[in-house]
Scaffold this motif. Structure first.
Motif, mmCIF file in Angstrom:
data_model
loop_
_atom_site.group_PDB
_atom_site.id
_atom_site.type_symbol
_atom_site.label_atom_id
_atom_site.label_comp_id
_atom_site.label_asym_id
_atom_site.label_seq_id
_atom_site.Cartn_x
_atom_site.Cartn_y
_atom_site.Cartn_z
ATOM 1 N N VAL A 88 39.560 48.319 34.481
ATOM 2 C CA VAL A 88 40.520 47.500 35.206
ATOM 3 C C VAL A 88 41.586 48.432 35.780
ATOM 4 O O VAL A 88 42.125 49.282 35.078
ATOM 5 C CB VAL A 88 41.168 46.454 34.263
ATOM 6 N N GLU B 40 40.235 41.545 33.197
ATOM 7 C CA GLU B 40 39.770 42.058 31.898
ATOM 8 C C GLU B 40 38.578 41.253 31.404
ATOM 9 O O GLU B 40 37.604 41.805 30.887
ATOM 10 C CB GLU B 40 40.908 42.044 30.885
ATOM 11 N N LYS C 134 45.889 39.980 35.421
ATOM 12 C CA LYS C 134 45.149 41.048 34.741
ATOM 13 C C LYS C 134 44.144 40.496 33.741
ATOM 14 O O LYS C 134 43.038 41.031 33.601
ATOM 15 C CB LYS C 134 46.134 41.991 34.041
ATOM 16 N N ASP C 135 44.490 39.419 33.036
ATOM 17 C CA ASP C 135 43.574 38.883 32.024
ATOM 18 C C ASP C 135 42.267 38.380 32.645
ATOM 19 O O ASP C 135 41.201 38.464 32.029
ATOM 20 C CB ASP C 135 44.245 37.783 31.198
#
Length: 197
Positions: free
Chosen positions: A172, A145, A141-142
């Motif tokens: 996202v 992002e 996820k990072d």
């Protein structure tokens, strides 16, 4: 909608890979043997169907979590708009790569310059306005992002002709992927439950 030979034919063949061997729970249907007849208003008779015995597999539709994705769009206009848009997408990719945050899947599309039909619209057409769409997908996820933060700088410090029509930072979202598969009937125990309301 209307029930006629055209709509019935379309429904019979919707998302069918092999019309001569379509797997159903009870039989392998042969849609090439089917004859249709209009027998009245909104009434079609289906005749002469054939098939083969069912296979030793069930068709299953599996949904699973496949990480995260985001897509961002910007309008790019002026001379060589498609080339500038592609450059903007490449700039996003280069920034992410320098930061060690390049996603597993990264797609740059220039809508209006042949993204949907590659090879049909050539560079000689040189559209004066295109929509840049960049999409990234990754398990982390990072990474996505970080990708979503790379669009706004293009409006203020990108090539001339990059404009808004953007909804801000791309959102996202979790990706739920689809996997059609076959599973051996021996590993499945059918169970029917009747619920009383």
């Amino acid at each position: 909608g209307a029930v006629n030979i055209e709509t019935a034919s379309e429904q019979l063949l919707y998302e069918v890979g092999d019309p001569a061997a379509y797997l159903t729970p009870d039989v392998v249907a042969d849609f090439t043997s089917v004859a249709l007849a209009q027998i009245g208003p909104d009434a079609v008779r289906v005749m002469t169907t054939r098939g083969k015995p069912a296979t030793d597999s069930y068709k299953v539709s599996i949904a699973f979590r496949q990480g995260y994705a985001a897509s961002g769009t910007l309008v790019v206009f002026g001379a060589k708009a498609a080339a500038k848009a592609r450059l903007c997408g490449d700039m996003i990719g280069a920034r992410l790569q320098r930061a060690g945050m390049l996603s597993g899947r990264f797609l740059i599309e220039t809508i209006g310059a042949g993204a949907c039909v590659p090879g049909v619209i050539t560079a000689a057409n040189d559209p004066k306005e295109v929509v840049l769409r960049v999409t990234a997908q990754d398990e982390r996820k990072d990474i996505i992002e970080r990708f979503s933060k790379e669009f706004a700088p293009l409006v203020t410090s990108g090539p001339p002709g990059v404009s808004g029509y953007s909804t801000g930072r791309p959102q996202v979202r979790e990706v739920i992927a689809y996997w059609p598969a076959l599973i051996d009937k021996n590993v499945v125990t059918p169970e029917v439950q009747l619920l009383n309301n």
